[in-house]
Design a protein around this motif. Structure first.
Motif, PDB file in Angstrom:
ATOM      1  N   ARG A 105       7.595   5.509 -14.720  1.00 55.22           N
ATOM      2  CA  ARG A 105       6.345   4.739 -14.840  1.00 55.22           C
ATOM      3  C   ARG A 105       6.364   3.522 -13.939  1.00 55.22           C
ATOM      4  O   ARG A 105       5.379   3.201 -13.266  1.00 55.22           O
ATOM      5  CB  ARG A 105       6.135   4.289 -16.299  1.00 55.22           C
ATOM      6  N   SER A 106       7.499   2.845 -13.904  1.00 53.53           N
ATOM      7  CA  SER A 106       7.650   1.662 -13.067  1.00 53.53           C
ATOM      8  C   SER A 106       7.486   2.015 -11.590  1.00 53.53           C
ATOM      9  O   SER A 106       6.820   1.297 -10.832  1.00 53.53           O
ATOM     10  CB  SER A 106       9.022   1.033 -13.314  1.00 53.53           C
ATOM     11  N   ARG A 107       8.083   3.121 -11.187  1.00 52.40           N
ATOM     12  CA  ARG A 107       7.986   3.574  -9.794  1.00 52.40           C
ATOM     13  C   ARG A 107       6.539   3.897  -9.427  1.00 52.40           C
ATOM     14  O   ARG A 107       6.066   3.513  -8.355  1.00 52.40           O
ATOM     15  CB  ARG A 107       8.874   4.804  -9.618  1.00 52.40           C
ATOM     16  N   ILE A 108       5.826   4.558 -10.321  1.00 53.00           N
ATOM     17  CA  ILE A 108       4.418   4.895 -10.083  1.00 53.00           C
ATOM     18  C   ILE A 108       3.594   3.624  -9.952  1.00 53.00           C
ATOM     19  O   ILE A 108       2.770   3.486  -9.041  1.00 53.00           O
ATOM     20  CB  ILE A 108       3.878   5.794 -11.215  1.00 53.00           C
ATOM     21  N   ARG A 109       3.826   2.675 -10.861  1.00 55.02           N
ATOM     22  CA  ARG A 109       3.068   1.417 -10.825  1.00 55.02           C
ATOM     23  C   ARG A 109       3.329   0.646  -9.529  1.00 55.02           C
ATOM     24  O   ARG A 109       2.424   0.003  -8.994  1.00 55.02           O
ATOM     25  CB  ARG A 109       3.433   0.549 -12.027  1.00 55.02           C
ATOM     26  N   THR A 110       4.568   0.720  -9.021  1.00 58.70           N
ATOM     27  CA  THR A 110       4.904   0.043  -7.765  1.00 58.70           C
ATOM     28  C   THR A 110       4.088   0.628  -6.616  1.00 58.70           C
ATOM     29  O   THR A 110       3.510  -0.114  -5.810  1.00 58.70           O
ATOM     30  CB  THR A 110       6.404   0.188  -7.471  1.00 58.70           C
ATOM     31  N   PHE A 111       4.007   1.961  -6.552  1.00 57.97           N
ATOM     32  CA  PHE A 111       3.233   2.608  -5.494  1.00 57.97           C
ATOM     33  C   PHE A 111       1.752   2.266  -5.623  1.00 57.97           C
ATOM     34  O   PHE A 111       1.082   2.015  -4.619  1.00 57.97           O
ATOM     35  CB  PHE A 111       3.434   4.127  -5.535  1.00 57.97           C
ATOM     36  N   LEU A 112       1.235   2.240  -6.850  1.00 60.80           N
ATOM     37  CA  LEU A 112      -0.177   1.901  -7.056  1.00 60.80           C
ATOM     38  C   LEU A 112      -0.441   0.444  -6.677  1.00 60.80           C
ATOM     39  O   LEU A 112      -1.489   0.122  -6.113  1.00 60.80           O
ATOM     40  CB  LEU A 112      -0.588   2.160  -8.503  1.00 60.80           C
ATOM     41  N   ARG A 113       0.524  -0.425  -6.974  1.00 60.79           N
ATOM     42  CA  ARG A 113       0.355  -1.835  -6.630  1.00 60.79           C
ATOM     43  C   ARG A 113       0.308  -2.022  -5.107  1.00 60.79           C
ATOM     44  O   ARG A 113      -0.459  -2.844  -4.593  1.00 60.79           O
ATOM     45  CB  ARG A 113       1.497  -2.664  -7.226  1.00 60.79           C
ATOM     46  N   LYS A 114       1.100  -1.231  -4.381  1.00 62.78           N
ATOM     47  CA  LYS A 114       1.081  -1.314  -2.919  1.00 62.78           C
ATOM     48  C   LYS A 114      -0.289  -0.932  -2.369  1.00 62.78           C
ATOM     49  O   LYS A 114      -0.775  -1.542  -1.416  1.00 62.78           O
ATOM     50  CB  LYS A 114       2.164  -0.412  -2.322  1.00 62.78           C
ATOM     51  N   VAL A 115      -0.925   0.062  -2.997  1.00 65.10           N
ATOM     52  CA  VAL A 115      -2.273   0.462  -2.578  1.00 65.10           C
ATOM     53  C   VAL A 115      -3.245  -0.673  -2.869  1.00 65.10           C
ATOM     54  O   VAL A 115      -4.076  -1.030  -2.024  1.00 65.10           O
ATOM     55  CB  VAL A 115      -2.725   1.750  -3.294  1.00 65.10           C
ATOM     56  N   GLU A 116      -3.154  -1.266  -4.065  1.00 61.57           N
ATOM     57  CA  GLU A 116      -4.034  -2.372  -4.445  1.00 61.57           C
ATOM     58  C   GLU A 116      -3.890  -3.546  -3.472  1.00 61.57           C
ATOM     59  O   GLU A 116      -4.893  -4.149  -3.062  1.00 61.57           O
ATOM     60  CB  GLU A 116      -3.703  -2.850  -5.867  1.00 61.57           C
ATOM     61  N   GLU A 117      -2.658  -3.854  -3.103  1.00 60.74           N
ATOM     62  CA  GLU A 117      -2.422  -4.974  -2.178  1.00 60.74           C
ATOM     63  C   GLU A 117      -2.986  -4.672  -0.796  1.00 60.74           C
ATOM     64  O   GLU A 117      -3.534  -5.558  -0.132  1.00 60.74           O
ATOM     65  CB  GLU A 117      -0.932  -5.281  -2.100  1.00 60.74           C
ATOM     66  N   ALA A 118      -2.863  -3.428  -0.362  1.00 64.38           N
ATOM     67  CA  ALA A 118      -3.403  -3.038   0.944  1.00 64.38           C
ATOM     68  C   ALA A 118      -4.925  -3.109   0.929  1.00 64.38           C
ATOM     69  O   ALA A 118      -5.538  -3.532   1.917  1.00 64.38           O
ATOM     70  CB  ALA A 118      -2.945  -1.632   1.313  1.00 64.38           C
ATOM     71  N   ILE A 119      -5.534  -2.726  -0.187  1.00 65.49           N
ATOM     72  CA  ILE A 119      -6.998  -2.816  -0.309  1.00 65.49           C
ATOM     73  C   ILE A 119      -7.420  -4.278  -0.285  1.00 65.49           C
ATOM     74  O   ILE A 119      -8.398  -4.655   0.377  1.00 65.49           O
ATOM     75  CB  ILE A 119      -7.485  -2.124  -1.598  1.00 65.49           C
ATOM     76  N   ALA A 120      -6.673  -5.117  -1.002  1.00 61.56           N
ATOM     77  CA  ALA A 120      -7.000  -6.548  -1.057  1.00 61.56           C
ATOM     78  C   ALA A 120      -6.866  -7.199   0.317  1.00 61.56           C
ATOM     79  O   ALA A 120      -7.628  -8.126   0.642  1.00 61.56           O
ATOM     80  CB  ALA A 120      -6.088  -7.247  -2.057  1.00 61.56           C
TER      81      ALA A 120
END
Length: 88
Positions: free
Chosen positions: A25-40
């Protein structure tokens, strides 16, 4: 508290599964956070690259039973539409 040998073993197995699932779960959240940061940041190509990396990780979470299939599909759909909106 577990009393029988079987229930003690199940308790041990549950602890191990919990640790593994927590890691996934932590690994998945890390990848999703990277997408969010790139969008931001507003960079579409970086966001697309991050999304391409996050997609297999999210789907792996589905096959391992960490994330529900519809939840993963919803997250991917919403993220991809947000990445697509950066082009406009």
């Amino acid at each position: 508290m577990a009393n029988t040998p079987q229930s003690k073993k199940r308790a041990r197995q549950n602890e191990q599964r919990f640790a593994i699932n927590k890691m996934r779960r932590s690994r998945i959240r890390t990848f999703l956070r990277k997408v969010e940061e790139a969008i931001a940041s507003g960079k579409q190509d970086a966001a697309q690259a991050a999304l391409r990396e996050a997609q297999p990780e999210l789907m792996r979470g589905v096959t391992k039973g960490v994330v529900h299939k519809n939840t993963a599909a919803r997250k991917m759909s919403r993220l991809s539409s947000r990445v697509k909106a950066l082009a406009a």
